[in-house]
Scaffold this motif. Structure first.
Motif, PDB file in Angstrom:
ATOM      1  N   CYS A 183      -3.467   1.795  -6.521  1.00 31.84           N
ATOM      2  CA  CYS A 183      -2.335   1.553  -7.410  1.00 31.84           C
ATOM      3  C   CYS A 183      -2.736   1.960  -8.825  1.00 31.84           C
ATOM      4  CB  CYS A 183      -1.952   0.076  -7.362  1.00 31.84           C
ATOM      5  SG  CYS A 183      -0.688  -0.407  -8.559  1.00 31.84           S
ATOM      6  N   THR A 225      -4.106  -1.789  -1.214  1.00 35.74           N
ATOM      7  CA  THR A 225      -3.300  -2.158  -0.044  1.00 35.74           C
ATOM      8  C   THR A 225      -1.816  -2.167  -0.390  1.00 35.74           C
ATOM      9  OG1 THR A 225      -3.518  -4.507  -0.552  1.00 35.74           O
ATOM     10  CG2 THR A 225      -5.151  -3.551   0.952  1.00 35.74           C
ATOM     11  N   GLN A 226      -1.013  -2.013   0.641  1.00 37.50           N
ATOM     12  CA  GLN A 226       0.446  -2.015   0.545  1.00 37.50           C
ATOM     13  C   GLN A 226       0.940  -1.071  -0.551  1.00 37.50           C
ATOM     14  OE1 GLN A 226       2.070  -5.957   0.340  1.00 37.50           O
ATOM     15  NE2 GLN A 226       1.222  -6.528   2.310  1.00 37.50           N
ATOM     16  N   LEU A 227       0.469   0.154  -0.513  1.00 37.82           N
ATOM     17  CA  LEU A 227       0.820   1.134  -1.538  1.00 37.82           C
ATOM     18  C   LEU A 227       2.159   1.807  -1.239  1.00 37.82           C
ATOM     19  CD1 LEU A 227      -2.683   2.757  -2.064  1.00 37.82           C
ATOM     20  CD2 LEU A 227      -1.600   0.927  -3.389  1.00 37.82           C
ATOM     21  N   ARG A 228       2.899   2.061  -2.302  1.00 38.27           N
ATOM     22  CA  ARG A 228       4.181   2.749  -2.241  1.00 38.27           C
ATOM     23  C   ARG A 228       4.192   3.837  -3.301  1.00 38.27           C
ATOM     24  NH1 ARG A 228       3.673  -0.406   1.274  1.00 38.27           N
ATOM     25  NH2 ARG A 228       5.147  -1.964   2.041  1.00 38.27           N
ATOM     26  N   HIS A 284       6.400   5.717  -6.289  1.00 35.74           N
ATOM     27  CA  HIS A 284       7.503   5.431  -7.203  1.00 35.74           C
ATOM     28  C   HIS A 284       7.718   6.609  -8.135  1.00 35.74           C
ATOM     29  CE1 HIS A 284      10.138   3.479 -10.021  1.00 35.74           C
ATOM     30  NE2 HIS A 284       9.366   3.926 -11.002  1.00 35.74           N
ATOM     31  N   THR A 321       1.647   5.904  -7.660  1.00 31.92           N
ATOM     32  CA  THR A 321       1.306   5.051  -6.530  1.00 31.92           C
ATOM     33  C   THR A 321       1.185   3.625  -7.048  1.00 31.92           C
ATOM     34  OG1 THR A 321       0.147   6.864  -5.427  1.00 31.92           O
ATOM     35  CG2 THR A 321      -0.380   4.632  -4.704  1.00 31.92           C
ATOM     36  N   THR A 334       1.397  -0.796  -5.828  1.00 27.21           N
ATOM     37  CA  THR A 334       1.479  -1.774  -4.753  1.00 27.21           C
ATOM     38  C   THR A 334       2.947  -2.112  -4.540  1.00 27.21           C
ATOM     39  OG1 THR A 334       1.333  -3.670  -6.220  1.00 27.21           O
ATOM     40  CG2 THR A 334      -0.755  -2.818  -5.319  1.00 27.21           C
ATOM     41  N   HIS A 335       3.247  -2.594  -3.361  1.00 26.13           N
ATOM     42  CA  HIS A 335       4.631  -2.953  -3.045  1.00 26.13           C
ATOM     43  C   HIS A 335       5.164  -3.983  -4.045  1.00 26.13           C
ATOM     44  CE1 HIS A 335       8.217  -3.758  -0.755  1.00 26.13           C
ATOM     45  NE2 HIS A 335       7.926  -5.040  -0.778  1.00 26.13           N
ATOM     46  N   SER A 336       4.374  -5.012  -4.355  1.00 26.93           N
ATOM     47  CA  SER A 336       4.871  -6.066  -5.248  1.00 26.93           C
ATOM     48  C   SER A 336       5.122  -5.531  -6.657  1.00 26.93           C
ATOM     49  CB  SER A 336       3.913  -7.251  -5.279  1.00 26.93           C
ATOM     50  OG  SER A 336       2.650  -6.857  -5.767  1.00 26.93           O
ATOM     51  N   HIS A 345       5.854  -2.414  -7.368  1.00 24.91           N
ATOM     52  CA  HIS A 345       6.990  -1.511  -7.238  1.00 24.91           C
ATOM     53  C   HIS A 345       8.304  -2.290  -7.299  1.00 24.91           C
ATOM     54  CE1 HIS A 345       9.168   1.796  -4.749  1.00 24.91           C
ATOM     55  NE2 HIS A 345       9.292   2.027  -6.039  1.00 24.91           N
ATOM     56  N   MET A 346       8.360  -3.397  -6.574  1.00 22.43           N
ATOM     57  CA  MET A 346       9.576  -4.209  -6.587  1.00 22.43           C
ATOM     58  C   MET A 346       9.810  -4.816  -7.972  1.00 22.43           C
ATOM     59  SD  MET A 346      11.063  -3.899  -3.684  1.00 22.43           S
ATOM     60  CE  MET A 346      10.585  -2.195  -3.942  1.00 22.43           C
TER      61      MET A 346
END
Length: 152
Positions: A45, A52-55, A57, A68, A70-72, A74-75
């Motif tokens: 990230c 972990t839990q990479l998204r 954006h 790149t 993390t999911h949290s 990103h949200m």
């Protein structure tokens, strides 16, 4: 060569002035480049350094270099307009200089897409025409997301 990924989720709202179709096409191009080995997905990230839990954006869907996150994170980034205090806590935790891209994000919606079209002309929206592809590679144009019959 792998083709463009089909969009299989619900309609997303306009973000930074980029309408749903533009966001999907940006997503398609990024994954087309990654899937074919012409771009790499970062392993950490870019805000927290977590792995972990990479998204991915994008702030600019006319560009094919996403961040790149993390999911949290990103949200939280997408919720910053409705929940600016939460985003500010993240910025305070991770920003070092305050000049980082995420520290400079507006807490009110902006029309970046409109600004880019005004500055560069409407052709900037044709991201597949400007994609950094190896010589001789063509985008499978019939797979480009278009809203309409057969694409809903």
């Amino acid at each position: 060569m792998k083709g463009l990924r089909p969009w299989r989720w619900d309609v997303t709202p306009t973000y930074n002035g980029f309408v749903f179709e533009e966001r999907v096409r940006g997503w398609q191009l990024v994954h087309f480049l990654i899937d074919n080995g012409w771009a790499k997905r970062a392993a950490t990230c870019c805000i927290s350094g977590q792995t972990t839990q990479l998204r991915l954006h994008s702030e600019n869907y006319y560009d094919w270099r996403p961040f790149t996150l993390t999911h949290s994170l990103h949200m939280a980034l997408h919720k910053r307009f409705k929940e600016p205090d939460g985003w500010q806590r993240i910025v305070e935790r991770y920003a070092v200089t305050g000049d980082e891209w995420f520290a400079r994000l507006s807490l009110v919606p902006v029309d970046l897409a409109g600004e880019l079209r005004a500055r560069h002309g409407p052709q900037i929206a044709n991201i597949f025409d400007r994609a950094p592809l190896p010589a001789g590679v063509n985008i499978p144009s019939h797979q480009i997301y278009r809203l309409g019959p057969g694409n809903d």
